[in-house]
Every structure is written in C-alpha cells, then in structure tokens.
Design a protein around this motif. Structure first.
Motif, PDB file in Angstrom:
ATOM      1  N   GLY A   1       0.796  -1.223   0.000  1.00  0.00           N
ATOM      2  CA  GLY A   1       0.000   0.000   0.000  1.00  0.00           C
ATOM      3  C   GLY A   1       0.822   1.263   0.000  1.00  0.00           C
ATOM      4  N   GLY A   2       2.129   1.144   0.215  1.00  0.00           N
ATOM      5  CA  GLY A   2       2.969   2.329   0.320  1.00  0.00           C
ATOM      6  C   GLY A   2       3.111   3.088  -0.980  1.00  0.00           C
ATOM      7  N   TRP A   3       2.914   2.419  -2.083  1.00  0.00           N
ATOM      8  CA  TRP A   3       3.007   3.064  -3.391  1.00  0.00           C
ATOM      9  C   TRP A   3       1.648   3.199  -4.070  1.00  0.00           C
ATOM     10  N   GLY A   4       0.608   2.847  -3.370  1.00  0.00           N
ATOM     11  CA  GLY A   4      -0.719   2.943  -3.970  1.00  0.00           C
ATOM     12  C   GLY A   4      -1.464   1.628  -3.894  1.00  0.00           C
ATOM     13  N   PRO A   5      -2.703   1.601  -4.396  1.00  0.00           N
ATOM     14  CA  PRO A   5      -3.559   0.430  -4.232  1.00  0.00           C
ATOM     15  C   PRO A   5      -3.228  -0.747  -5.144  1.00  0.00           C
ATOM     16  N   TRP A   6      -2.525  -0.527  -6.234  1.00  0.00           N
ATOM     17  CA  TRP A   6      -2.257  -1.605  -7.186  1.00  0.00           C
ATOM     18  C   TRP A   6      -0.792  -1.982  -7.250  1.00  0.00           C
ATOM     19  N   VAL A   7       0.078  -1.019  -7.300  1.00  0.00           N
ATOM     20  CA  VAL A   7       1.513  -1.297  -7.216  1.00  0.00           C
ATOM     21  C   VAL A   7       1.862  -1.250  -5.741  1.00  0.00           C
ATOM     22  N   ASP A   8       1.841  -2.402  -5.095  1.00  0.00           N
ATOM     23  CA  ASP A   8       1.787  -2.476  -3.635  1.00  0.00           C
ATOM     24  C   ASP A   8       2.851  -1.651  -2.933  1.00  0.00           C
ATOM     25  N   GLY A   9       4.088  -1.844  -3.357  1.00  0.00           N
ATOM     26  CA  GLY A   9       5.208  -1.202  -2.688  1.00  0.00           C
ATOM     27  C   GLY A   9       6.484  -1.808  -3.219  1.00  0.00           C
ATOM     28  N   GLY A  10       7.585  -1.532  -2.522  1.00  0.00           N
ATOM     29  CA  GLY A  10       8.864  -2.069  -2.971  1.00  0.00           C
ATOM     30  C   GLY A  10       9.989  -1.101  -2.703  1.00  0.00           C
ATOM     31  N   ALA A  11      10.990  -1.121  -3.563  1.00  0.00           N
ATOM     32  CA  ALA A  11      12.157  -0.260  -3.353  1.00  0.00           C
ATOM     33  C   ALA A  11      12.909  -0.091  -4.663  1.00  0.00           C
ATOM     34  N   TRP A  12      13.628   1.030  -4.758  1.00  0.00           N
ATOM     35  CA  TRP A  12      14.530   1.295  -5.880  1.00  0.00           C
ATOM     36  C   TRP A  12      15.954   1.218  -5.347  1.00  0.00           C
ATOM     37  N   LEU A  13      16.711   0.281  -5.868  1.00  0.00           N
ATOM     38  CA  LEU A  13      18.074   0.069  -5.405  1.00  0.00           C
ATOM     39  C   LEU A  13      19.068   0.346  -6.538  1.00  0.00           C
ATOM     40  N   THR A  14      20.278   0.726  -6.139  1.00  0.00           N
ATOM     41  CA  THR A  14      21.417   0.752  -7.053  1.00  0.00           C
ATOM     42  C   THR A  14      22.480  -0.138  -6.432  1.00  0.00           C
ATOM     43  N   VAL A  15      22.834  -1.211  -7.132  1.00  0.00           N
ATOM     44  CA  VAL A  15      23.776  -2.202  -6.609  1.00  0.00           C
ATOM     45  C   VAL A  15      24.970  -2.276  -7.555  1.00  0.00           C
ATOM     46  N   GLY A  16      26.117  -1.792  -7.094  1.00  0.00           N
ATOM     47  CA  GLY A  16      27.288  -1.778  -7.962  1.00  0.00           C
ATOM     48  C   GLY A  16      27.056  -0.952  -9.213  1.00  0.00           C
ATOM     49  N   GLY A  17      26.269   0.106  -9.062  1.00  0.00           N
ATOM     50  CA  GLY A  17      25.958   0.970 -10.191  1.00  0.00           C
ATOM     51  C   GLY A  17      24.829   0.465 -11.069  1.00  0.00           C
ATOM     52  N   VAL A  18      24.247  -0.683 -10.712  1.00  0.00           N
ATOM     53  CA  VAL A  18      23.169  -1.275 -11.504  1.00  0.00           C
ATOM     54  C   VAL A  18      21.828  -0.988 -10.829  1.00  0.00           C
ATOM     55  N   ALA A  19      20.844  -0.492 -11.609  1.00  0.00           N
ATOM     56  CA  ALA A  19      19.523  -0.185 -11.067  1.00  0.00           C
ATOM     57  C   ALA A  19      18.701  -1.460 -10.939  1.00  0.00           C
ATOM     58  N   VAL A  20      18.181  -1.688  -9.748  1.00  0.00           N
ATOM     59  CA  VAL A  20      17.356  -2.861  -9.465  1.00  0.00           C
ATOM     60  C   VAL A  20      16.085  -2.393  -8.762  1.00  0.00           C
ATOM     61  N   ASP A  21      14.937  -2.761  -9.294  1.00  0.00           N
ATOM     62  CA  ASP A  21      13.658  -2.394  -8.694  1.00  0.00           C
ATOM     63  C   ASP A  21      13.023  -3.614  -8.041  1.00  0.00           C
ATOM     64  N   TRP A  22      12.594  -3.461  -6.802  1.00  0.00           N
ATOM     65  CA  TRP A  22      11.811  -4.492  -6.130  1.00  0.00           C
ATOM     66  C   TRP A  22      10.346  -4.048  -6.167  1.00  0.00           C
ATOM     67  N   ILE A  23       9.477  -4.905  -6.623  1.00  0.00           N
ATOM     68  CA  ILE A  23       8.059  -4.567  -6.734  1.00  0.00           C
ATOM     69  C   ILE A  23       7.246  -5.655  -6.041  1.00  0.00           C
ATOM     70  N   LEU A  24       6.541  -5.274  -4.988  1.00  0.00           N
ATOM     71  CA  LEU A  24       5.739  -6.235  -4.236  1.00  0.00           C
ATOM     72  C   LEU A  24       4.476  -6.611  -4.999  1.00  0.00           C
ATOM     73  N   ARG A  25       4.116  -7.874  -4.911  1.00  0.00           N
ATOM     74  CA  ARG A  25       2.883  -8.376  -5.507  1.00  0.00           C
ATOM     75  C   ARG A  25       2.240  -9.384  -4.551  1.00  0.00           C
TER      76      ARG A  25
END
Length: 267
Positions: A71-95
C-alpha cells in the motif's frame, strides 16, 4: 542472467512472507536496452517482513534504501524499493500472490478493473497482474505456485479478449468529448481525452491478438507492431497528441474508426 540478480533472488526468497521472486520487464522479455533496470517481482502472502527487506536492501545497495510496504506506493503497485547495486539499477516490486490469483480468476470470466495508481496515468488495468506472470522469468519458487500460474496465464482467456476488445467503444466516446473542447483551446481536456482513447485502443488491439499489455510505456509502438494495425498507428496518434487542435481530433476520430474496423473483423 546476472549472478548478482540470482543471488539476490535467493536472499529475497528467505525473507518471511516472500513466496516467489520473478524477473519482469524488458529483461524478462529479452527486449532490454543498455542500462535497463532489473525489475524483480516479490510475490508474497499475508504481510512481507518489511524490516527484513529493508535490512537486506541496505546491506546490498550502494546507499541506504527505504522499502515501502504493501500500500505504500498505492492500491495496485503495492510497494517495494529502488536500489542501485554496484551501479546497476534494481527495482523491487511487491505483488500479493493471492490477489494476483483472484484477478486471474476474474480475467478468465471476462472481468477486469481499471484503478487509479500513481505512475500509471491511464490507470492500472488489472489484467496486468496475470500478464506480468505470463511474461516473467521465475527465479525462486520453492512451492512451484508462481511457475504453475505462469503456465496457466500463457493461454490468453477468450472472455477477457472479448471484454477488452469491446472496450474500444470508449475510445470513440473520448474523442467525441475532445471534439467539444478543441474549438475552445482547452488543451488539458483534449490531451486527456485523446490519451485515454489511444490507451484504450492499445489495450484492445493487444487483447484482440491475445497479447498481454502490462503498461502504458511502449504500448503505442507495441500495438503498432501487431498484425493488421492501421498503417502509421503510433505516428498518427503521436501527431494528434502534439497538435491538440480540431484537426487533430478529427484525425484521431479517423484512427479510432480504422482500429474499430480491425477489431470488428474477427480473427
């Protein structure tokens, strides 16, 4: 596959509440560009351990990360995080896996919703949930539930195809609404109406060809590449959205009519 992503998927699977991890987006489809993000779907049941996710994110990422819970990002895209790991963009998206399965059941009956969701200016179309599963690459799934669901969703439901194809009537309605505002120069209303019309056409064309459409991004180009889509579909839609004048509205009306003729032809 990136070894860092494989390791991360196994670590995520160990977080309480997370039942499966999948690679989504362009990298799952083999359509990535240099620098494309790695999109990881974190399928959970109940309530994922947000504190454990935050600890893992902070231990892995180049800088501290805040993880948004359900719910942290809204009713449909539940939540998650935006990470940068070793300069690489990684998105975590809860479902929420149970919710995804419920939506899949509705889609098989020809039912769908379009909900308000930040980041989705044309609304979040609920068939995106099973569409994401159908197009994903499963990375961690000990119980095999997500893998089984992926196999089910590979077959596009005919009732959903009929419902989304029929939804194209609203594109014509939206253009008619834009026509009333174009003479007065109300570009906000015209732009919203035409954007809605073209977004619906993209959804309907995908459904007509039994292809999942999971996001507005790239939808015009993807629809244009489908068989029998009117010539110049993406370019004509883009031209109308740039002009937003009465002539553009009439051009949009002609495009809507051509697409509806394709949709009504069967096959």
């Amino acid at each position: 596959m990136n070894p860092m992503i494989e390791t991360m998927a196994e670590q995520l699977r160990g977080v309480p509440g997370i039942t499966a991890v999948a690679l989504g987006g362009s990298r799952a489809r083999g359509a990535e560009r240099p620098g494309s993000d790695w999109d990881l779907g974190l399928y959970y049941r109940g309530a994922p351990d947000t504190a454990a996710l935050t600890a893992l994110a902070c231990a892995t990422a180049d800088r501290p990360v805040e993880v948004a819970g359900p719910g942290g990002w809204g009713p449909w895209v539940d939540g998650g995080a935006w990470l940068t790991v070793g300069g690489v963009a990684v998105d975590w998206i809860l479902r929420d896996l149970d919710r995804v399965q419920r939506v899949w059941s509705q889609c098989r009956e020809g039912r769908y919703e379009v909900g308000v969701q930040p980041g989705h200016p044309l609304g979040f179309w609920s068939p995106a949930y099973p569409g994401e599963v159908a197009l994903c690459r499963v990375l961690a799934d000990p119980a095999g539930e997500l893998t089984a669901l992926r196999e089910e969703t590979r077959r596009y439901p005919e009732p959903l195809r009929a419902a989304l194809t029929a939804a194209a009537w609203e594109a014509e309605f939206s253009v008619a609404a834009a026509r009333k505002s174009a003479d007065g120069g109300d570009t906000l209303h015209v732009s919203l109406c035409l954007s809605r019309a073209f977004g619906i056409l993209a959804q309907s064309l995908h459904a007509h060809h039994r292809v999942w459409c999971v996001n507005e991004k790239g939808a015009l180009a993807a629809a244009a590449a489908l068989p029998r889509t009117p010539a110049g579909f993406a370019e004509r839609a883009s031209s109308a959205l740039r002009a937003l004048d009465p002539a553009a509205v009439e051009a949009a009306a002609a495009l809507v009519a051509e697409v509806r003729a394709v949709l009504g032809s069967g096959g």
